[in-house]
Design an enzyme around this catalytic site. Sequence first.
Site, PDB file in Angstrom:
ATOM      1  N   PRO A  93       0.853  -1.146  -0.146  1.00 38.95           N
ATOM      2  CA  PRO A  93      -0.122  -0.056   0.042  1.00 38.95           C
ATOM      3  C   PRO A  93       0.661   1.193  -0.024  1.00 38.95           C
ATOM      4  O   PRO A  93       0.310   2.359  -0.319  1.00 38.95           O
ATOM      5  CB  PRO A  93      -0.800   0.026   1.325  1.00 38.95           C
ATOM      6  CG  PRO A  93      -0.231  -1.123   1.790  1.00 38.95           C
ATOM      7  CD  PRO A  93       0.628  -2.199   0.999  1.00 38.95           C
ATOM      8  N   GLU A 120       3.570  -7.102   8.335  1.00 38.65           N
ATOM      9  CA  GLU A 120       3.635  -5.749   8.233  1.00 38.65           C
ATOM     10  C   GLU A 120       4.846  -5.507   6.989  1.00 38.65           C
ATOM     11  O   GLU A 120       4.943  -4.221   6.686  1.00 38.65           O
ATOM     12  CB  GLU A 120       4.488  -5.136   9.469  1.00 38.65           C
ATOM     13  CG  GLU A 120       3.523  -5.179  10.636  1.00 38.65           C
ATOM     14  CD  GLU A 120       2.265  -4.464  10.344  1.00 38.65           C
ATOM     15  OE1 GLU A 120       2.217  -3.122  10.046  1.00 38.65           O
ATOM     16  OE2 GLU A 120       1.018  -5.069  10.696  1.00 38.65           O
ATOM     17  N   ARG A 162      -3.834  -9.430 -20.192  1.00 36.18           N
ATOM     18  CA  ARG A 162      -4.699  -9.163 -21.112  1.00 36.18           C
ATOM     19  C   ARG A 162      -4.258  -8.050 -22.316  1.00 36.18           C
ATOM     20  O   ARG A 162      -5.066  -8.080 -23.181  1.00 36.18           O
ATOM     21  CB  ARG A 162      -6.060  -8.395 -20.700  1.00 36.18           C
ATOM     22  CG  ARG A 162      -6.099  -7.252 -19.962  1.00 36.18           C
ATOM     23  CD  ARG A 162      -7.321  -6.981 -19.186  1.00 36.18           C
ATOM     24  NE  ARG A 162      -8.426  -6.435 -20.197  1.00 36.18           N
ATOM     25  CZ  ARG A 162      -8.384  -5.232 -20.892  1.00 36.18           C
ATOM     26  NH1 ARG A 162      -7.450  -4.593 -20.780  1.00 36.18           N
ATOM     27  NH2 ARG A 162      -9.497  -4.970 -21.803  1.00 36.18           N
ATOM     28  N   ASP A 177      -9.984   0.860 -24.081  1.00 41.04           N
ATOM     29  CA  ASP A 177     -10.336   0.753 -22.409  1.00 41.04           C
ATOM     30  C   ASP A 177     -10.251   2.242 -22.029  1.00 41.04           C
ATOM     31  O   ASP A 177      -9.485   3.002 -22.387  1.00 41.04           O
ATOM     32  CB  ASP A 177      -8.922   0.104 -22.009  1.00 41.04           C
ATOM     33  CG  ASP A 177      -8.885  -1.427 -22.165  1.00 41.04           C
ATOM     34  OD1 ASP A 177      -9.900  -1.898 -22.418  1.00 41.04           O
ATOM     35  OD2 ASP A 177      -8.104  -1.879 -21.907  1.00 41.04           O
TER      36      ASP A 177
END
Length: 273
Positions: A93, A120, A162, A177
């Site tokens: 993150p 962590e 993809r 897209d």
Amino acid sequence: MRVDIISIFPEYFAPLDVSLMGKARERGLLDVHVHQLRDWAHDVHRTVDDTPYGGGPGMVMKPEVWGDAIDAVVARGRASAGEGLPRMVVPTPSGRPFTQEVALEYAAEPWLLFAPARYEGIDSRVVAEYGTPLRADEVSIGDYVLAGGEAAVLVIVEAVGRLLPGVLGNARSVADDSFAPGAMANLLEGPVYTKPPVWRGHEVPQILLSGHHGRIARWRRDEALRRTLGKRPELVGRIGEESLDKDDRRVIEEFEERRSAASFRAGPEDMAD
Ligand code: ADE
């Protein structure tokens, strides 16, 4: 493309056997190898984590285990795939945002090595060690915290897979897209419909049944712009002035007029004076 994934949950990657990624693998376009990190642990308990220096909650993944695993997986890959080193991807993150642009960048790599963490995170010296030789990249798939990096790897492999030549039947579906570079860059895709023409009283917009390709393309762009203005207005700000024609400006103006009329109606406190 070769993909190596080192994880304490190899079974997490079963979805890569299914659907588009499964077919890409069957056809040899995507060559996925999943490895159990604990195979490189140094003790009978197959420990991969330890308490953090400096204190604090949770556990940190041990650098020696990751280092041995990465060295072995890279050596094995080189023995079977030949020259070159993989690009290393560490989902976290606290990484840079994973976007369609990053997906395109990864799709141009012949070999990716994923190091998803649990707990962590991985001792920071691992990225320091492999940062240069493997161009290690810490990426985040969104501003939320998952229980581990495995789900992020699935997201990244599918977004990249993809884009590989031959994986999607129709190359245009990639060009159209949302977020793809080009005329529709920074626009969310608008609504789509199939048969029947009326379902539970909801009609397909008449224009789509008209066969008039030019007007259909214009309608689709209008709808894409309206949807983007409503859901992701910051993306419209990223479209260069030179990419907006007079019809685009009309749609934007109409949207803004409607919004200010709505906020005027919703603000009786302004009317009280
Ligand atoms: N691991 C935990 N949360 C994550 C996120 N948002 N992106 C990438 N890896 C993660």
